[in-house]
Design an enzyme around this catalytic site. Structure first.
Site, mmCIF file in Angstrom:
data_model
loop_
_atom_site.group_PDB
_atom_site.id
_atom_site.type_symbol
_atom_site.label_atom_id
_atom_site.label_comp_id
_atom_site.label_asym_id
_atom_site.label_seq_id
_atom_site.Cartn_x
_atom_site.Cartn_y
_atom_site.Cartn_z
ATOM 1 N N ARG A 198 10.195 -1.013 12.822
ATOM 2 C CA ARG A 198 8.850 -1.008 13.389
ATOM 3 C C ARG A 198 8.690 -2.131 14.403
ATOM 4 N NH1 ARG A 198 4.336 -0.094 8.751
ATOM 5 N NH2 ARG A 198 3.271 -1.540 10.164
ATOM 6 N N ARG B 27 -10.150 -0.410 7.931
ATOM 7 C CA ARG B 27 -9.705 -1.759 8.278
ATOM 8 C C ARG B 27 -10.856 -2.586 8.857
ATOM 9 N NH1 ARG B 27 -3.982 -0.289 8.353
ATOM 10 N NH2 ARG B 27 -2.755 -2.175 7.937
ATOM 11 N N ARG C 142 11.018 -6.158 5.184
ATOM 12 C CA ARG C 142 10.893 -4.757 5.642
ATOM 13 C C ARG C 142 11.439 -4.617 7.067
ATOM 14 N NH1 ARG C 142 4.924 -2.255 5.774
ATOM 15 N NH2 ARG C 142 4.809 -3.273 7.817
ATOM 16 N N LYS D 26 0.835 -1.206 0.000
ATOM 17 C CA LYS D 26 0.000 0.000 0.000
ATOM 18 C C LYS D 26 0.868 1.254 0.000
ATOM 19 C CE LYS D 26 -2.077 -1.156 3.866
ATOM 20 N NZ LYS D 26 -1.410 -2.439 4.127
ATOM 21 N N ARG E 46 -1.362 -9.630 12.924
ATOM 22 C CA ARG E 46 -1.873 -8.635 11.960
ATOM 23 C C ARG E 46 -2.540 -9.337 10.779
ATOM 24 N NH1 ARG E 46 3.502 -5.709 11.034
ATOM 25 N NH2 ARG E 46 2.434 -4.612 9.362
HETATM 26 N N1 LIG Z 1 8.683 -7.885 -4.324
HETATM 27 C C1 LIG Z 1 7.885 -6.851 -4.043
HETATM 28 N N2 LIG Z 1 8.054 -6.205 -2.852
HETATM 29 C C2 LIG Z 1 7.239 -5.165 -2.597
HETATM 30 C C3 LIG Z 1 6.248 -4.729 -3.507
HETATM 31 N N3 LIG Z 1 5.594 -3.668 -2.949
HETATM 32 C C4 LIG Z 1 6.161 -3.449 -1.734
HETATM 33 N N4 LIG Z 1 7.162 -4.346 -1.526
HETATM 34 C C5 LIG Z 1 8.001 -4.438 -0.318
HETATM 35 O O1 LIG Z 1 7.187 -5.065 0.654
HETATM 36 C C6 LIG Z 1 7.301 -4.394 1.923
HETATM 37 C C7 LIG Z 1 5.935 -3.831 2.325
HETATM 38 O O2 LIG Z 1 5.624 -2.752 1.460
HETATM 39 P P1 LIG Z 1 4.734 -1.537 2.027
HETATM 40 O O3 LIG Z 1 4.551 -0.592 0.877
HETATM 41 O O4 LIG Z 1 5.317 -1.029 3.312
HETATM 42 O O5 LIG Z 1 3.350 -2.314 2.309
HETATM 43 P P2 LIG Z 1 2.140 -1.903 3.272
HETATM 44 O O6 LIG Z 1 2.403 -2.602 4.583
HETATM 45 O O7 LIG Z 1 0.934 -2.455 2.562
HETATM 46 O O8 LIG Z 1 2.136 -0.405 3.409
HETATM 47 C C8 LIG Z 1 8.351 -3.309 1.741
HETATM 48 O O9 LIG Z 1 9.624 -3.798 2.177
HETATM 49 C C9 LIG Z 1 8.382 -3.075 0.244
HETATM 50 O O10 LIG Z 1 9.666 -2.688 -0.225
HETATM 51 C C10 LIG Z 1 6.128 -5.441 -4.755
HETATM 52 O O11 LIG Z 1 5.296 -5.134 -5.608
HETATM 53 N N5 LIG Z 1 6.976 -6.498 -4.978
HETATM 54 N N1 LIG Z 2 -7.646 1.928 10.051
HETATM 55 C C1 LIG Z 2 -7.112 1.422 11.165
HETATM 56 N N2 LIG Z 2 -7.911 1.016 12.185
HETATM 57 C C2 LIG Z 2 -7.385 0.498 13.314
HETATM 58 N N3 LIG Z 2 -6.054 0.325 13.522
HETATM 59 C C3 LIG Z 2 -5.219 0.711 12.528
HETATM 60 C C4 LIG Z 2 -5.690 1.287 11.318
HETATM 61 N N4 LIG Z 2 -4.626 1.573 10.515
HETATM 62 C C5 LIG Z 2 -3.526 1.177 11.199
HETATM 63 N N5 LIG Z 2 -3.877 0.665 12.405
HETATM 64 C C6 LIG Z 2 -2.954 0.148 13.425
HETATM 65 O O1 LIG Z 2 -1.625 0.457 13.017
HETATM 66 C C7 LIG Z 2 -0.907 -0.747 12.706
HETATM 67 C C8 LIG Z 2 0.021 -0.524 11.517
HETATM 68 O O2 LIG Z 2 -0.754 -0.123 10.409
HETATM 69 P P1 LIG Z 2 -0.016 0.170 8.982
HETATM 70 O O3 LIG Z 2 1.163 1.037 9.182
HETATM 71 O O4 LIG Z 2 -1.066 0.596 8.014
HETATM 72 O O5 LIG Z 2 0.488 -1.305 8.624
HETATM 73 P P2 LIG Z 2 0.954 -1.842 7.171
HETATM 74 O O6 LIG Z 2 1.441 -0.647 6.399
HETATM 75 O O7 LIG Z 2 2.023 -2.817 7.528
HETATM 76 O O8 LIG Z 2 -0.278 -2.461 6.571
HETATM 77 C C9 LIG Z 2 -2.002 -1.788 12.455
HETATM 78 O O9 LIG Z 2 -1.516 -3.117 12.700
HETATM 79 C C10 LIG Z 2 -3.038 -1.378 13.494
HETATM 80 O O10 LIG Z 2 -2.643 -1.784 14.796
HETATM 81 MG MG LIG Z 3 1.979 0.735 5.092
#
Ligand SMILES: Nc1nc2c(ncn2[C@@H]2O[C@H](COP(=O)(O)OP(=O)(O)O)[C@@H](O)[C@H]2O)c(=O)[nH]1
Ligand SMILES: Nc1ncnc2c1ncn2[C@@H]1O[C@H](COP(=O)(O)OP(=O)(O)O)[C@@H](O)[C@H]1O
Ligand SMILES: [Mg+2]
Length: 210
Positions: free
Chosen positions: A151, A110, A145, A33, A162
């Site tokens: 984190r 969420r 990551r 995301k 999660r």
């Molecule tokens: N291989 C791969 N890794 C990705 C991709 N998108 C994100 N990542 C990696 O996966 C991890 C989670 O990405 P992040 O954007 O923080 O995901 P979020 O938790 O949904 O916000 C990070 O270390 C990114 O560098 C993708 O399309 N392919």
């Molecule tokens: N919309 C939401 N409602 C409730 N808790 C949230 C929400 N967004 C984030 N959180 C809290 O913050 C933590 C980290 O969220 P986020 O940074 O978005 O994780 P990731 O990017 O790994 O998906 C979640 O595990 C939850 O505990």
């Molecule tokens: Mg994120």
């Protein structure tokens, strides 16, 4: 757990009057995301608000509201709806003051109630982008990551919680917006650029005038 800190009244008039497009960005932890939002911001100039980042900033601020969040986030559970929605509203109002053209609300909703409350109090989301990734890929990415994110919740135990939270609370959000014809399901297993190509194809359909 109900929030113990009393809520400030938030005047949403400037946000509603701006009537800018709002996109929900949904997906499991590690689904990409944040990565895709950074690329969308660079191309379309929208404002990226990550609920997780807003919560981490609130914790860092040392506020009473922040103090109640750390344990919840480290447990992988969801923080109370009112807390995260107020933080999102406050951040949106600040961005509107600075001339925001529209929002990517990353990591929110969420749970279905969060989406419903946001849309009844602010405005409907134009589209919901869902980054669809298999659990084993999510775990692999999050462990990757963890090496640089620093984190507290990027560890295998919290990752598992999660993922459970995603399946139980957030997956229903996907069904809800799919039933409303607003969901764009994007297979996000591939490369960042390939996925972004699909994102652009979908955003260009609805944001010709961004
Ligand atoms: N291989 C791969 N890794 C990705 C991709 N998108 C994100 N990542 C990696 O996966 C991890 C989670 O990405 P992040 O954007 O923080 O995901 P979020 O938790 O949904 O916000 C990070 O270390 C990114 O560098 C993708 O399309 N392919
Ligand atoms: N919309 C939401 N409602 C409730 N808790 C949230 C929400 N967004 C984030 N959180 C809290 O913050 C933590 C980290 O969220 P986020 O940074 O978005 O994780 P990731 O990017 O790994 O998906 C979640 O595990 C939850 O505990
Ligand atoms: Mg994120």
């Amino acid at each position: 757990m109900a929030p113990t800190v009393e809520r400030k009244k938030i005047d949403l008039a400037p946000l509603k009057a701006a009537n800018v497009p709002i996109f929900f960005i949904v997906g499991g932890p590690g689904s990409g995301k944040g990565t895709q939002c950074d690329k969308i911001v660079a191309k379309y100039g929208l404002t990226h608000l990550s609920s997780g980042d807003l919560l981490r900033d609130e914790v860092k601020s040392g506020s009473p509201r922040g103090a109640q969040l750390t344990a919840i986030m480290e447990s992988g559970a969801l923080v109370p709806l009112e807390v995260v929605l107020d933080l999102v509203k406050e951040a949106m109002l600040i961005a509107i003051e600075k001339g925001s053209k529209g929002f990517l609300i990353d990591g929110y909703p969420r749970e279905v109630a969060q989406g419903q409350q946001f849309e009844s109090e602010i405005q409907e989301a134009k589209l919901v982008l869902f980054f669809d990734v298999a659990e084993e890929t999510l775990v692999k990415r999050l462990l990757g990551r963890a090496e640089t994110s620093g984190r507290a919740d990027d560890n295998i135990d919290t990752i598992k919680k999660r993922l459970h939270t995603f399946v139980t609370s957030t997956a229903p959000v996907v069904d809800y917006y799919e039933s409303k014809g607003k969901l764009v399901r994007i297979n996000a297993e591939g490369s960042v650029d390939d996925i972004f190509g699909v994102v652009v194809a979908n955003l260009d359909k609805v944001t010709s005038k961004i």
